[in-house]
Scaffold this active site. Structure first.
Site, PDB file in Angstrom:
ATOM      1  N   ASP A  70      41.563  38.406  41.987  1.00  0.00           N
ATOM      2  CA  ASP A  70      41.992  39.794  42.061  1.00  0.00           C
ATOM      3  C   ASP A  70      43.286  39.895  42.872  1.00  0.00           C
ATOM      4  O   ASP A  70      44.093  38.970  42.873  1.00  0.00           O
ATOM      5  CB  ASP A  70      40.865  40.631  42.682  1.00  0.00           C
TER       6      ASP A  70
ATOM      7  N   HIS B  84      42.467  46.789  45.770  1.00  0.00           N
ATOM      8  CA  HIS B  84      41.502  46.636  44.683  1.00  0.00           C
ATOM      9  C   HIS B  84      40.541  45.468  44.901  1.00  0.00           C
ATOM     10  O   HIS B  84      39.321  45.600  44.745  1.00  0.00           O
ATOM     11  CB  HIS B  84      42.270  46.452  43.379  1.00  0.00           C
TER      12      HIS B  84
ATOM     13  N   SER C 218      36.333  47.671  36.367  1.00  0.00           N
ATOM     14  CA  SER C 218      36.529  46.729  37.475  1.00  0.00           C
ATOM     15  C   SER C 218      35.416  46.851  38.499  1.00  0.00           C
ATOM     16  O   SER C 218      35.057  45.876  39.153  1.00  0.00           O
ATOM     17  CB  SER C 218      37.865  46.992  38.172  1.00  0.00           C
TER      18      SER C 218
END
Length: 505
Positions: free
Chosen positions: A139, A174, A351
């Site tokens: 990520d 994120h 996600s």
């Protein structure tokens, strides 16, 4: 010379961005003055705040106060603040801050997959008992110093020729959220993850804009596969429209080495046959259930998270990809978990659905034998799917209702726990190739090492002939990366993509 893949080309992998079809990476709007939250309080005897605020046509007022204070909250530019502070009727203007509840909260997504109903998980007791499993997060990086995450190693594969260990912090937010959903600690702070306290291996493949090239995701998978004797599960909440042989081969090689690969389905509202790596058969592809209250029944709502979220509770999210290529659904709307810089955040998208499943796979592996090959990985997938619930509404119209993740069965999800107070957990190799650590490859030059020429399809180095970007290569994707999720600001009706996150617990 082999062509290089440009970061801004149609092969860009992205998260957290809205991208128009066929135009490459999104171009930001023209710069506008920064607006931040402030509280404005009127002087005694001054006009009522509601009347005063209504006269400020150029100020974005969010709330007014009439009892405890005569004032209002607003989003203000620096010029707005100066103007109000000089107004004779204003007592003071101060920045809006964030508060936290004392203690820990179990987030809705973890509740919805019935974690609290499984006593073997010891979930929510705050004792910091850590699931004995290893999850790699490919990520934007993970906050390695976050007090609510058990990060054992960080690796940077973004904007480098070769993955570099000991670097690659999260500079976008994120990755830390994804890691928290999978494995946030069960202690006295923040939230909890599905496989609470499992060891997190942060592999940065995306930059500060949530973008990365195909070679970077292949490089990350290559690094993970070289550590297949230790890493149990890898979560990839990123991808793009199109197909690349290199990513497909890299995923299949990881699976062949016994690593469970979990991927997000994507947020285009399309069939996953157009998305990669979501379309890869041996990856576990996860769609997004819209759940607003952590329980079935269709009565939840999302206004507490984002007033613009129009999803119906307990249905497939409006943005989620779908189709026969999807294996399982999991909650993905308004998911609260860790953020970067030691804070907490709130994101929505496939996600966020995927790491719920990655955590559940880690629970299975922790309580049984680690997969050694593809057959072992498929056995884990079969257990996840068979344990799933159908207490939700599939609104995709694809004719195939995937099971919803369900971890309440202690016969399937009965993990082993490592010591909760040691930063290095059993099974963690201090350095790749150290034969003295449990779980480490026993011989240097193990076939899991990247570059093994005896294995077909092994992506040995970025720039392999199977690398997308070669204009002669069949299957070269022509569309830009799909956005796999977006941050969701509670109560902010104007920007579903506001990256500021949610109030932390």
């Amino acid at each position: 010379m082999k062509p290089k893949v440009a970061l801004t080309s149609a092969l860009v992998i992205t998260i957290g961005l809205t991208i128009g079809a066929g135009i490459g990476a999104a171009v930001p709007d023209a710069a506008s003055p920064q607006k931040d939250g402030y509280i404005v309080v009127m002087k005694d005897g001054a006009a009522k705040a509601q009347t005063f605020a209504a006269a400020q046509s150029d100020i974005d007022v969010t709330s007014t106060y009439t009892s405890a204070l005569n004032g209002f909250s607003a989003k203000l530019t620096a010029d707005d603040v100066s103007k109000l502070r000089s107004d004779p009727s204003v007592a003071y203007v101060e920045p809006d801050g964030r508060g936290r509840i004392a203690g820990q909260e179990v987030p809705n997504g973890v509740k919805r997959v019935r974690t609290l109903e499984n006593k073997a998980l010891k979930h929510g007791d705050g004792k910091d008992e850590r699931v004995d499993a290893d999850i790699a997060i490919l990520d934007t990086g993970v906050d390695s110093d976050h007090p609510d995450l058990n990060v054992v190693k960080n690796v940077n594969c973004s904007k480098v020729d070769k993955c570099v260990e000991g670097s690659g912090e999260d500079d976008e937010g994120h990755g830390s959220n994804v890691a928290g959903i999978a494995a946030e600690l069960d202690n006295d702070k923040g939230y909890t993850g599905v496989a609470a306290g499992a060891r997190i291996w942060s592999v940065k493949i995306l930059d500060e804009k949530g973008q990365g090239s195909t070679s970077e995701i292949v490089g990350g998978l290559d690094w993970v596969t070289a550590h297949a004797d230790t890493i149990d599960v890898v979560n990839i909440s990123a991808g793009y429209t199109g197909e690349t042989r290199a990513i497909t081969d890299a995923v299949n090689r990881a699976v062949a080495k016994g690593i469970v690969v979990v991927v997000s389905a994507g947020n285009d509202g399309k069939d996953v046959t157009s998305a990669s790596p979501a379309k890869i058969p041996d990856a576990i592809t996860v769609s997004n259930l819209a759940d607003g209250d952590g329980k079935p029944g269709g009565q939840g709502e999302f206004g507490w998270c984002n007033k613009e979220n129009k999803n119906k509770d307990d249905t497939l999210s409006q943005n989620s990809n779908f189709g026969k290529g999807v294996d399982i659904a999991a909650p993905g709307e308004c998911i609260q978990a860790a953020g970067m810089n030691g804070e907490y955040s709130n994101w929505s998208g496939t996600s966020q659905a995927a790491p719920h499943v990655a955590g559940a796979a880690a629970l299975i592996i922790s309580g049984s034998e680690k997969p050694k090959d593809r057959a072992g990985v498929m056995a884990v997938r079969d257990k996840l799917l068979k344990a799933g619930q159908d207490n939700w509404e599939d609104t995709s119209g694809d004719g195939v209702k995937e099971p919803l993740l369900d971890v309440h069965d202690s016969g399937v999800f009965k993990p082993k726990f490592a010591s909760g107070d040691e930063p290095g957990q059993p099974g963690e190799p201090t350095e790749p190739g150290d034969p003295t650590q449990p779980g480490d490859p026993t011989q240097p030059g193990d076939p899991a090492e990247p570059g093994d020429p005896t294995q077909p399809g092994d992506p040995t180095q970025p720039g392999d002939p199977a690398e997308p970007g070669d204009p002669t290569e069949p299957g070269d994707p022509t569309e830009p990366g799909y956005p796999t999720d977006y941050p969701t600001e509670p109560g902010d009706p104007t920007r579903p993509g506001d990256p500021t996150g949610a109030p932390a617990p």
